[in-house]
Design a protein around this motif. Structure first.
Motif, PDB file in Angstrom:
ATOM      1  N   ILE A 272      45.433  31.013  16.776  1.00 23.59           N
ATOM      2  CA  ILE A 272      44.949  29.634  16.620  1.00 23.59           C
ATOM      3  C   ILE A 272      43.870  29.624  15.544  1.00 23.59           C
ATOM      4  O   ILE A 272      42.820  30.261  15.700  1.00 23.59           O
ATOM      5  CB  ILE A 272      44.367  29.108  17.944  1.00 23.59           C
ATOM      6  CG1 ILE A 272      45.376  29.272  19.087  1.00 23.59           C
ATOM      7  CG2 ILE A 272      43.946  27.648  17.796  1.00 23.59           C
ATOM      8  CD1 ILE A 272      44.765  29.068  20.460  1.00 23.59           C
ATOM      9  N   THR A 273      44.118  28.924  14.446  1.00 24.26           N
ATOM     10  CA  THR A 273      43.114  28.811  13.378  1.00 24.26           C
ATOM     11  C   THR A 273      42.419  27.462  13.485  1.00 24.26           C
ATOM     12  O   THR A 273      43.022  26.455  13.840  1.00 24.26           O
ATOM     13  CB  THR A 273      43.742  28.958  11.978  1.00 24.26           C
ATOM     14  OG1 THR A 273      44.648  27.871  11.748  1.00 24.26           O
ATOM     15  CG2 THR A 273      44.491  30.271  11.857  1.00 24.26           C
ATOM     16  N   CYS A 274      41.151  27.453  13.161  1.00 18.59           N
ATOM     17  CA  CYS A 274      40.356  26.226  13.218  1.00 18.59           C
ATOM     18  C   CYS A 274      39.419  26.190  12.019  1.00 18.59           C
ATOM     19  O   CYS A 274      38.784  27.194  11.684  1.00 18.59           O
ATOM     20  CB  CYS A 274      39.546  26.175  14.515  1.00 18.59           C
ATOM     21  SG  CYS A 274      38.338  24.838  14.553  1.00 18.59           S
ATOM     22  N   ALA A 275      39.364  25.045  11.366  1.00 14.08           N
ATOM     23  CA  ALA A 275      38.442  24.844  10.246  1.00 14.08           C
ATOM     24  C   ALA A 275      37.823  23.463  10.375  1.00 14.08           C
ATOM     25  O   ALA A 275      38.543  22.470  10.548  1.00 14.08           O
ATOM     26  CB  ALA A 275      39.172  24.979   8.912  1.00 14.08           C
ATOM     27  N   PHE A 276      36.507  23.380  10.341  1.00 15.88           N
ATOM     28  CA  PHE A 276      35.828  22.086  10.318  1.00 15.88           C
ATOM     29  C   PHE A 276      34.411  22.290   9.802  1.00 15.88           C
ATOM     30  O   PHE A 276      33.887  23.406   9.771  1.00 15.88           O
ATOM     31  CB  PHE A 276      35.816  21.424  11.702  1.00 15.88           C
ATOM     32  CG  PHE A 276      34.961  22.110  12.721  1.00 15.88           C
ATOM     33  CD1 PHE A 276      33.621  21.808  12.862  1.00 15.88           C
ATOM     34  CD2 PHE A 276      35.503  23.068  13.567  1.00 15.88           C
ATOM     35  CE1 PHE A 276      32.834  22.431  13.808  1.00 15.88           C
ATOM     36  CE2 PHE A 276      34.732  23.700  14.526  1.00 15.88           C
ATOM     37  CZ  PHE A 276      33.391  23.381  14.637  1.00 15.88           C
ATOM     38  N   GLY A 277      33.804  21.204   9.386  1.00 12.17           N
ATOM     39  CA  GLY A 277      32.431  21.254   8.880  1.00 12.17           C
ATOM     40  C   GLY A 277      31.746  19.929   9.104  1.00 12.17           C
ATOM     41  O   GLY A 277      32.391  18.888   9.266  1.00 12.17           O
ATOM     42  N   THR A 278      30.418  19.956   9.115  1.00 14.10           N
ATOM     43  CA  THR A 278      29.638  18.731   9.301  1.00 14.10           C
ATOM     44  C   THR A 278      28.722  18.508   8.107  1.00 14.10           C
ATOM     45  O   THR A 278      28.376  19.440   7.379  1.00 14.10           O
ATOM     46  CB  THR A 278      28.781  18.802  10.582  1.00 14.10           C
ATOM     47  OG1 THR A 278      27.875  19.915  10.488  1.00 14.10           O
ATOM     48  CG2 THR A 278      29.665  18.964  11.808  1.00 14.10           C
ATOM     49  N   ARG A 279      28.354  17.234   7.917  1.00 15.40           N
ATOM     50  CA  ARG A 279      27.395  16.844   6.865  1.00 15.40           C
ATOM     51  C   ARG A 279      26.151  16.285   7.537  1.00 15.40           C
ATOM     52  O   ARG A 279      26.249  15.466   8.449  1.00 15.40           O
ATOM     53  CB  ARG A 279      27.975  15.760   5.954  1.00 15.40           C
ATOM     54  CG  ARG A 279      29.236  16.118   5.218  1.00 15.40           C
ATOM     55  CD  ARG A 279      29.733  14.919   4.420  1.00 15.40           C
ATOM     56  NE  ARG A 279      28.956  14.716   3.210  1.00 15.40           N
ATOM     57  CZ  ARG A 279      28.989  13.587   2.480  1.00 15.40           C
ATOM     58  NH1 ARG A 279      29.704  12.567   2.890  1.00 15.40           N
ATOM     59  NH2 ARG A 279      28.281  13.480   1.373  1.00 15.40           N
ATOM     60  N   TYR A 280      25.004  16.733   7.083  1.00 17.35           N
ATOM     61  CA  TYR A 280      23.740  16.185   7.559  1.00 17.35           C
ATOM     62  C   TYR A 280      22.963  15.672   6.361  1.00 17.35           C
ATOM     63  O   TYR A 280      22.647  16.436   5.443  1.00 17.35           O
ATOM     64  CB  TYR A 280      22.928  17.238   8.309  1.00 17.35           C
ATOM     65  CG  TYR A 280      21.597  16.735   8.806  1.00 17.35           C
ATOM     66  CD1 TYR A 280      21.540  15.691   9.719  1.00 17.35           C
ATOM     67  CD2 TYR A 280      20.400  17.284   8.362  1.00 17.35           C
ATOM     68  CE1 TYR A 280      20.320  15.217  10.178  1.00 17.35           C
ATOM     69  CE2 TYR A 280      19.175  16.818   8.821  1.00 17.35           C
ATOM     70  CZ  TYR A 280      19.145  15.783   9.735  1.00 17.35           C
ATOM     71  OH  TYR A 280      17.950  15.306  10.180  1.00 17.35           O
ATOM     72  N   ARG A 289      37.428  29.830  11.754  1.00 20.09           N
ATOM     73  CA  ARG A 289      37.599  30.927  12.695  1.00 20.09           C
ATOM     74  C   ARG A 289      39.046  30.966  13.191  1.00 20.09           C
ATOM     75  O   ARG A 289      39.758  29.964  13.178  1.00 20.09           O
ATOM     76  CB  ARG A 289      36.667  30.772  13.899  1.00 20.09           C
ATOM     77  CG  ARG A 289      35.197  31.026  13.587  1.00 20.09           C
ATOM     78  CD  ARG A 289      34.919  32.485  13.259  1.00 20.09           C
ATOM     79  NE  ARG A 289      33.505  32.745  13.072  1.00 20.09           N
ATOM     80  CZ  ARG A 289      32.874  32.662  11.916  1.00 20.09           C
ATOM     81  NH1 ARG A 289      33.548  32.300  10.815  1.00 20.09           N
ATOM     82  NH2 ARG A 289      31.586  32.939  11.829  1.00 20.09           N
ATOM     83  N   THR A 290      39.448  32.153  13.643  1.00 24.84           N
ATOM     84  CA  THR A 290      40.767  32.364  14.230  1.00 24.84           C
ATOM     85  C   THR A 290      40.586  32.933  15.629  1.00 24.84           C
ATOM     86  O   THR A 290      39.963  33.993  15.793  1.00 24.84           O
ATOM     87  CB  THR A 290      41.610  33.332  13.381  1.00 24.84           C
ATOM     88  OG1 THR A 290      41.772  32.780  12.061  1.00 24.84           O
ATOM     89  CG2 THR A 290      42.983  33.538  14.010  1.00 24.84           C
ATOM     90  N   LEU A 291      41.086  32.216  16.621  1.00 26.28           N
ATOM     91  CA  LEU A 291      41.101  32.715  17.994  1.00 26.28           C
ATOM     92  C   LEU A 291      42.479  33.307  18.273  1.00 26.28           C
ATOM     93  O   LEU A 291      43.502  32.744  17.856  1.00 26.28           O
ATOM     94  CB  LEU A 291      40.801  31.595  18.984  1.00 26.28           C
ATOM     95  CG  LEU A 291      39.422  30.934  18.868  1.00 26.28           C
ATOM     96  CD1 LEU A 291      39.245  29.875  19.950  1.00 26.28           C
ATOM     97  CD2 LEU A 291      38.304  31.950  18.949  1.00 26.28           C
ATOM     98  N   MET A 292      42.521  34.435  18.977  1.00 28.83           N
ATOM     99  CA  MET A 292      43.776  35.149  19.212  1.00 28.83           C
ATOM    100  C   MET A 292      43.989  35.360  20.703  1.00 28.83           C
ATOM    101  O   MET A 292      43.118  35.925  21.378  1.00 28.83           O
ATOM    102  CB  MET A 292      43.755  36.492  18.475  1.00 28.83           C
ATOM    103  CG  MET A 292      43.546  36.357  16.969  1.00 28.83           C
ATOM    104  SD  MET A 292      43.469  37.953  16.120  1.00 28.83           S
ATOM    105  CE  MET A 292      41.897  38.567  16.717  1.00 28.83           C
ATOM    106  N   VAL A 293      45.140  34.902  21.202  1.00 30.31           N
ATOM    107  CA  VAL A 293      45.484  35.064  22.611  1.00 30.31           C
ATOM    108  C   VAL A 293      46.407  36.269  22.755  1.00 30.31           C
ATOM    109  O   VAL A 293      47.503  36.297  22.196  1.00 30.31           O
ATOM    110  CB  VAL A 293      46.168  33.800  23.166  1.00 30.31           C
ATOM    111  CG1 VAL A 293      46.484  33.973  24.649  1.00 30.31           C
ATOM    112  CG2 VAL A 293      45.282  32.572  22.944  1.00 30.31           C
ATOM    113  N   ASP A 294      45.959  37.259  23.490  1.00 28.52           N
ATOM    114  CA  ASP A 294      46.718  38.504  23.690  1.00 28.52           C
ATOM    115  C   ASP A 294      47.281  39.070  22.388  1.00 28.52           C
ATOM    116  O   ASP A 294      48.486  39.266  22.241  1.00 28.52           O
ATOM    117  CB  ASP A 294      47.867  38.253  24.673  1.00 28.52           C
ATOM    118  CG  ASP A 294      47.440  38.560  26.098  1.00 28.52           C
ATOM    119  OD1 ASP A 294      46.404  39.225  26.274  1.00 28.52           O
ATOM    120  OD2 ASP A 294      48.138  38.128  27.026  1.00 28.52           O
TER     121      ASP A 294
END
Length: 809
Positions: A272-280, A289-294
């Motif tokens: 599972i790959t995830c990409a996001f960012g915030t602006r302040y 980040r990449t989360l890996m299941v088994d």
């Protein structure tokens, strides 16, 4: 815009930096070829990032729509509406070349002649700047609207040569000042918090419960989380926004770009790959980040190798190093160690970032000749696409990708600093499942080969770092709070076990009898006339039931309601009875008796001839009076409950000596009344007395203080004393175990509309005065604490120690 202010020092510093670069530009620098520079910003809700708005934000801190800025060799001109012109007057430079900036001229839009005269003034300034033939512009910025169309028509008619200065401007804005880096770090903090405390926990819960959740739903949840103060502590949530819609990908469909969107497929429990960012405050940060299941061992090996590539890029990204060299060195290292993975690498390893999320001219790629400079912020991201998982049992898991990225700041002579420090080793992002049918023997065998992740009696997902002793300071604090809570609960249990039996036997049940004898029942006409009557003296409501006036004590009435339907008024009374929610401590003297649950009275609203009032007036009067009596009764009951268990204090011994330790102009918390009032805290022989300006007194005896705390004003807006008491005291009609006395040491609110001139030194005097006030208050509070401690040492209770409290930053 009258309430908005400009950081004038930042504007002058940055405008001078721009003009200095223009003046010293040479060779292939696009600034060396232009005679003037034009920045025109219109209105386009669909445009999030553009060079024009970025330059405005960099200079003023705000975006100014429908505004034209013309930078000439010897003058700067603005064409804007009257409100924006008033806003820009804050940075208007009076003298020529003051602070290295040409004088600024403000032109106010004239819609009468469609700004024809103003356009002529702008073009005249352009043609008299240097050779007057070439202008610099941001070629990709083409805002819609009549105003922008008219301006572009004037430029086309003038026949000027145009040069795109986007890349040069981007390189000029890329090195960040300290104030800008602070905003980027705050933005990164929010990004990391959302990832760690929301996204990762959500994925854990989804995998653990085997839920079906679509990618775009999870992405929407991330967007909504930034409105939750739980994830935006330390920043203003109103100034936080997403850089782009979060991108969640799994199940074999991967595109390692930031222009894609999360699809409608369900989350697949694999890679599972995830990409996001915030602006302040318009400054961006990003995390990938990449989360890996088994994950199989081969996938883990590829992931660890990719981590090494990212670390290599970050270590090479230093001041004075070409971005192309950073990319080339990383690719060479991959070719030397794992040549089969070269074709799977992303085309670039990141890009510069700031007010704009992605600066295309500053990619970490093979063709970028620009050098990294100290203070630049980069989004370093490396990925491997189109990889094959031969051990996958499902079709969706056979194809996978790995993607890792962080926000970093370029340093001089050392590797870049990572400001999104969310842990990313396999043990931190690996989710290992354990089924309940696995036997204990198998667990022991597997435990010899590697770490065992125990389930919770079902199909469970646990991050490896959750079972290790790598506790954060927040987790340690929570664990300590749990231990303290358990200890306090045990102490309370032992204390109450000794008192409950005695108190419960002594506690009497309050009687609900209204009148002890029939003779006390009032002989009012309403009673004899079988109407509703409210006896305020005995807090009783007399109701006619079956032709007999029956008294009900106000405590037996649960609630009352009134309604008007047509020509009739209805009054309904609900009573407490066994089985109703009458309160925890309510008991009935004879629960086997017959109880009245509710009763409704109806009366007409029509007035008969000769009557002074309609019959329903009796119901209206009764409704109003019952409400009044109920309110007074509940208020008295609440006061009695507050007084329960209050330990009688010794009497304060007043010391008439004028040299008593004393602190003036303090506020008390909780407030004595609804509005806070100031007063004086004075130490007497055996305790403190706080006297407010209106005469209220609060006494705290030394022998009733369990803990005393002193919080100085270092880095704080208030300085305070906090007393935690052994036994609660009553003031403001409420019981309190904790009392604070404090005063403010600076302006907690700032007047943004306050106008100040360029050379006005009031701010400097105010800062100096605030520093002196802080020092004075700190010394006064310390002296007060020392004197009180010395005085307490003379009485029987011994020393009263004030614990110094410092906020953990």
């Amino acid at each position: 815009m009258s309430n908005l202010t400009v950081d004038k020092e930042a504007f002058h510093r940055r405008m001078k930096r721009l003009y200095t670069h223009w003046k010293n530009a040479s060779g292939d620098d696009s600034f060396a070829k232009i005679d003037a520079m034009i920045v025109a910003v219109g209105v386009d809700e669909e445009v999030i990032y553009s060079k024009s708005t970025s330059l405005q934000t960099w200079l003023f801190g705000y975006e100014l729509t429908d505004t034209i800025m013309v930078l000439c060799e010897e003058k700067v001109l603005f064409l804007a509406s009257k409100k924006k012109a008033d806003f820009l007057k804050q940075v208007e430079v009076g003298k020529e070349n003051e602070n290295g900036i040409p004088p600024i001229t403000l032109l106010i839009r004239d819609k009468g002649d469609k700004d024809k005269t103003n356009f002529e003034k702008l073009m005249e300034a352009v043609k008299t700047s240097k050779n007057g033939k070439t202008i610099g512009e941001f070629s990709k910025d083409r805002f819609p609207g009549d105003f922008m169309d008219q301006w572009r028509a004037v430029l086309e008619k003038a026949g000027l040569d145009k040069i795109d200065v986007s890349a040069t401007t981007a390189y000029l804005l890329a090195p960040k000042e300290e104030s800008e880096l602070t905003l980027v770090k705050k933005s990164s903090l929010v990004t990391c918090t959302v990832f760690s405390k929301y996204y990762r926990e959500q994925v854990m819960e989804i995998v653990d419960a085997d839920k079906k959740v679509k990618h775009f739903k999870l992405a929407d949840g991330i967007e909504e989380s930034i409105t939750n103060k739980k994830f935006t502590q330390g920043v203003d949530p109103a100034l936080i926004e997403m850089c782009y819609p979060p991108i969640i990908q799994s199940g074999g469909n991967y595109s390692l770009k930031f222009s894609v969107v999360s699809d409608k497929n369900n989350l697949h429990f694999g890679i599972i790959t995830c990409a996001f960012g915030t602006r302040y405050k318009s400054y961006c940060s990003n995390i990938v980040r990449t989360l890996m299941v088994d994950p199989p061992q081969a996938v883990q090996d590829n992931y660890e190798f990719l981590l090494g590539v990212e670390e290599d890029v970050i270590s090479k990204l230093q001041h004075g190093v070409r971005l192309s060299d950073v990319y080339t060195n990383a690719v060479k290292a991959v070719k030397a160690k794992r040549p089969e993975l070269v074709e799977h690498l992303t085309k670039n390893f990141g890009f510069a970032m700031g007010i704009e999320f992605r600066e295309g001219s500053l990619l970490i790629g093979g063709k970028t000749s620009a050098m990294a400079r100290k203070g630049m912020v980069f989004n370093v991201n490396v990925g491997l696409a189109d990889l094959q998982n031969k051990e996958a049992k499902e079709e969706q898991g056979k194809k996978y990708a790995l993607f890792i990225g962080d926000t970093v700041i370029v340093n001089e002579g050392e590797p870049a600093t990572v400001i999104t420090p969310v842990k990313k080793r396999v043990k931190h992002v690996g989710i290992f499942l354990k089924d309940e049918d696995e036997s204990g023997d198998e667990d022991e065998v597997n435990g010899a080969a590697g770490p065992v992740l125990l389930g919770r009696g079902k199909r469970s997902a646990v991050l490896d770092n959750k079972l290790r002793n790598e506790m954060t300071s927040e987790e340690k604090r929570r664990q300590h709070q749990v231990e303290l809570g358990a200890r306090l609960n045990e102490e309370a249990r032992q204390r109450l076990s000794q008192q409950n039996s005695r108190e419960s036997s002594e506690k009497s049940v309050k009687s609900t009898v209204s009148y002890k004898s029939r003779s006390l029942i009032p002989k009012e006409p309403e009673v004899t006339g079988l109407q509703l009557f409210v006896d305020r003296k005995y807090e009783t409501v007399i109701l006619p039931i079956f032709g007999i006036p029956v008294p009900f004590y106000i405590a037996t009435i649960k609630n009352i309601s009134q309604s008007i339907e047509g020509d009739y008024t209805y009054l309904r009374l609900n009573f407490h009875h066994p089985g109703s929610a009458m309160g925890r401590e309510t008991t009935f003297s004879n629960p086997e008796a017959t109880f009245l649950k509710e009763v409704t009275y109806r009366s007409t609203n029509l007035k008969e001839p000769g009557e002074a009032a309609a019959p329903s007036s009796n119901l209206n009067t009764a409704f109003r009076l019952i409400k009044d009596v109920q309110k007074k009764f509940k208020t008295r009951e609440a006061e009695e409950r507050e007084m329960e268990g209050i330990v009688k204090q010794d009497k304060l011994i007043i010391n008439s000596n004028k040299g008593n330790p004393k602190l003036k102009d303090l506020y008390i918390r909780p407030n004595i009344v609804q509005k806070r009032i100031s007063g004086t805290l004075e130490a007497h022989t055996n305790g403190f007395r706080f006297t407010s300006v209106r005469g209220d007194k609060v006494d705290i005896l030394y022998n009733n203080i369990k803990h005393a705390f002193f919080q100085p004003c270092d880095g704080e807006m208030i300085i305070l004393l906090h007393f935690h008491l052994k036994n609660a005291i009553i003031f403001g009609k409420k019981r309190h175990n904790d009392v604070q006395f404090y005063t403010e040491v600076g302006e907690i609110t700032t007047d943004l509309g306050k106008h100040s001139h360029l050379h006005d030194r009031d701010d400097l005097h105010a800062e100096q005065a605030e520093r002196e006030l802080r020092h004075k208050l700190k010394s006064a509070f310390k002296s007060f604490c020392e004197k009180v401690r010395a005085r307490c040492a003379l009485v029987a209770i011994g020393e009263l120690v004030f614990v110094l409290v410092v906020r953990d930053r």
